[in-house]
Design a protein around this motif. Structure first.
Motif, PDB file in Angstrom:
ATOM      1  N   CYS A   9       0.836  -1.205   0.000  1.00 26.71           N
ATOM      2  CA  CYS A   9       0.000   0.000   0.000  1.00 26.71           C
ATOM      3  C   CYS A   9       0.872   1.258   0.000  1.00 26.71           C
ATOM      4  O   CYS A   9       1.941   1.278   0.610  1.00 26.71           O
ATOM      5  CB  CYS A   9      -0.853  -0.027   1.252  1.00 26.71           C
ATOM      6  N   HIS A  10       0.407   2.327  -0.657  1.00 25.83           N
ATOM      7  CA  HIS A  10       1.283   3.499  -0.767  1.00 25.83           C
ATOM      8  C   HIS A  10       1.409   4.267   0.550  1.00 25.83           C
ATOM      9  O   HIS A  10       2.176   5.212   0.646  1.00 25.83           O
ATOM     10  CB  HIS A  10       0.844   4.399  -1.937  1.00 25.83           C
ATOM     11  N   SER A  72      -4.463  -1.297   5.741  1.00 21.67           N
ATOM     12  CA  SER A  72      -5.039  -0.001   5.400  1.00 21.67           C
ATOM     13  C   SER A  72      -6.487  -0.096   4.967  1.00 21.67           C
ATOM     14  O   SER A  72      -7.202   0.890   4.982  1.00 21.67           O
ATOM     15  CB  SER A  72      -4.218   0.619   4.271  1.00 21.67           C
ATOM     16  N   CYS A  73      -6.930  -1.250   4.531  1.00 25.30           N
ATOM     17  CA  CYS A  73      -8.334  -1.408   4.157  1.00 25.30           C
ATOM     18  C   CYS A  73      -8.717  -2.858   4.467  1.00 25.30           C
ATOM     19  O   CYS A  73      -7.869  -3.687   4.797  1.00 25.30           O
ATOM     20  CB  CYS A  73      -8.552  -1.045   2.688  1.00 25.30           C
ATOM     21  N   MET A  76      -6.734  -5.600   2.762  1.00 26.26           N
ATOM     22  CA  MET A  76      -5.354  -5.745   3.246  1.00 26.26           C
ATOM     23  C   MET A  76      -5.339  -6.456   4.607  1.00 26.26           C
ATOM     24  O   MET A  76      -4.400  -7.185   4.928  1.00 26.26           O
ATOM     25  CB  MET A  76      -4.695  -4.368   3.387  1.00 26.26           C
ATOM     26  N   SER A 211      -8.571   3.213  -7.253  1.00 23.19           N
ATOM     27  CA  SER A 211      -7.650   2.845  -6.184  1.00 23.19           C
ATOM     28  C   SER A 211      -6.301   2.476  -6.820  1.00 23.19           C
ATOM     29  O   SER A 211      -5.313   3.161  -6.640  1.00 23.19           O
ATOM     30  CB  SER A 211      -8.213   1.710  -5.322  1.00 23.19           C
ATOM     31  N   CYS A 234      -3.108   4.879  -6.510  1.00 23.74           N
ATOM     32  CA  CYS A 234      -2.014   4.637  -5.558  1.00 23.74           C
ATOM     33  C   CYS A 234      -0.844   3.916  -6.210  1.00 23.74           C
ATOM     34  O   CYS A 234       0.154   3.638  -5.540  1.00 23.74           O
ATOM     35  CB  CYS A 234      -2.517   3.939  -4.298  1.00 23.74           C
ATOM     36  N   CYS A 265      -6.208   8.769  -0.459  1.00 29.07           N
ATOM     37  CA  CYS A 265      -6.751   7.662  -1.257  1.00 29.07           C
ATOM     38  C   CYS A 265      -8.198   7.463  -0.828  1.00 29.07           C
ATOM     39  O   CYS A 265      -8.637   8.010   0.191  1.00 29.07           O
ATOM     40  CB  CYS A 265      -5.863   6.434  -1.077  1.00 29.07           C
ATOM     41  N   ARG A 267      -9.690   5.438   0.815  1.00 30.93           N
ATOM     42  CA  ARG A 267      -9.925   4.909   2.160  1.00 30.93           C
ATOM     43  C   ARG A 267     -10.010   5.990   3.234  1.00 30.93           C
ATOM     44  O   ARG A 267     -10.442   5.722   4.340  1.00 30.93           O
ATOM     45  CB  ARG A 267      -8.797   3.947   2.530  1.00 30.93           C
TER      46      ARG A 267
END
Ligand code: SF4
Length: 349
Positions: A9-10, A72-73, A76, A211, A234, A265, A267
């Motif tokens: 994830c970024h 992060s989400c 993930m 995304s 991202c 992002c 999220r």
């Protein structure tokens, strides 16, 4: 032993990996179906996450010393649960990332980053001191600034480097196979800056958002006659964060602010207004004539994000096309028909 450290994830501060002597390697997923990953993960889960797990199970990734999974989400979080059993061997580091930007969130994230650094340093790699971390921060900022400068020329340039080349360059930049390759980032950027201009056409200038944006989507949009000048995703523009301020004091607090305060992002639940300002600036600066949204299948955050973008486009009178994708590369025919129709409509406006 491999010095490559995987990340997804970024919101993963690659500076910490660099400062500890690792070469950060982004897992960007794979094309095709993911039958093995679908066995271990719920079927209705982000296809990008599924494809990263599939790539690991099928040993399609280079040898990695480990992987940092940012929780992060929702998708993930599932990945972090199954990776230790089915993913690659090596270190597995879990990073909690808050979903909003305020002082409490920044402090909490900075503590998590400090913990990440100490967990990574325990592996017998170099111990992390703050001076080395600041040096890595400057090194990454230099690269991002060079990318931002290159991409800014698309705002004014009549014939800017196309989205396909840019996405390809960004993918290479995120996946160096060793430190020597990572240090050649200037070569990648300079090569792109020298790309021959495509003088011929006045093509509709587009913002692509989502995304993660599949490279093949950008390639298809440009093959159909559009010009992607702003990729809000991202794996593209959001990676470049924002020009940094206040590089002093605690480097972990600085990194927490840098990442949480970058372009949000989908999220980031409380950042819709900031996201709308980000789109507005892109539309004005890059002379955007139409918007294409790639909605990743099963991604709730993308659904909310799309609704916000739809309302933004309606207010601005901007044509918007939504394309649903599962990251497999399987829906090309349908995408192509809809993109062609969208571009035709833009041309007659
Ligand atoms: S969409 Fe957002 S949460 Fe998901 S991987 Fe990208 S940056 Fe991370």
């Amino acid at each position: 032993m491999s010095k490559l450290m995987g990340w997804l994830c970024h919101y993963t501060p690659v500076e910490i990996l660099t400062a500890l002597g690792y070469t950060p390697y982004r897992l960007l997923g794979r094309k095709g179906n993911n039958p093995r990953a679908a066995t271990y993960l719920p079927g209705n889960l982000c296809p990008y996450v599924q494809s990263c797990l599939e790539a690991a199970i099928k040993q399609e990734l280079p040898p990695l010393a480990g992987v940092v999974i940012a929780r992060s989400c929702n998708a993930m979080i599932h990945l972090a649960n199954v990776w230790p059993r089915y993913g690659l061997k090596g270190k597995i580091l879990i990073l909690e990332v808050p979903r909003r930007l305020d002082d409490n969130a920044v402090f909490y994230f900075s503590q998590n980053l400090r913990r990440l650094a100490s967990e990574l340093a325990h592996s017998g790699e170099r111990q992390l001191n703050e001076e080395r971390l600041w040096a890595a921060i400057s090194w990454w900022e230099e690269q991002r600034a060079a990318w931002r400068k290159l991409l800014t020329c698309r705002a004014a340039g009549e014939d800017p480097p196309g989205g396909e080349e840019i996405m390809d360059g960004l993918a290479r930049w995120q996946t160096p196979l060793n430190q020597r390759e990572a240090e050649k980032w200037e070569t990648v950027i300079n090569r792109l800056a020298r790309q021959p201009c495509r003088k011929s056409a006045r093509r509709p200038r587009l913002l692509l958002s989502g995304s993660i944006l599949p490279q093949e989507l950008i390639a298809m949009v440009e093959a159909c006659g559009g010009l992607s000048v702003f990729e809000d995703s991202c794996n593209a523009r959001r990676l470049l964060l924002a020009p940094a301020v206040g590089a002093e004091g605690d480097p972990y607090l600085y990194l927490a602010r840098l990442y949480l305060g970058g372009p949000p992002c989908p999220r980031m639940v409380n950042d819709r207004e900031k996201r709308c300002r980000y789109w507005a600036e892109a539309v004005d600066r890059f002379h955007i004539q139409g918007v294409i949204y790639h909605a990743m299948k099963f991604c709730d955050a993308a659904m909310y994000d799309f609704l916000a973008l739809k309302s933004f486009c309606e207010k601005r009178g901007l044509p918007l096309l939504r394309l649903d994708g599962d990251f497999s590369g399987g829906n090309r025919g349908q995408w192509q028909t809809r993109i062609e129709a969208f571009l035709e409509m833009l041309e007659v406006r």
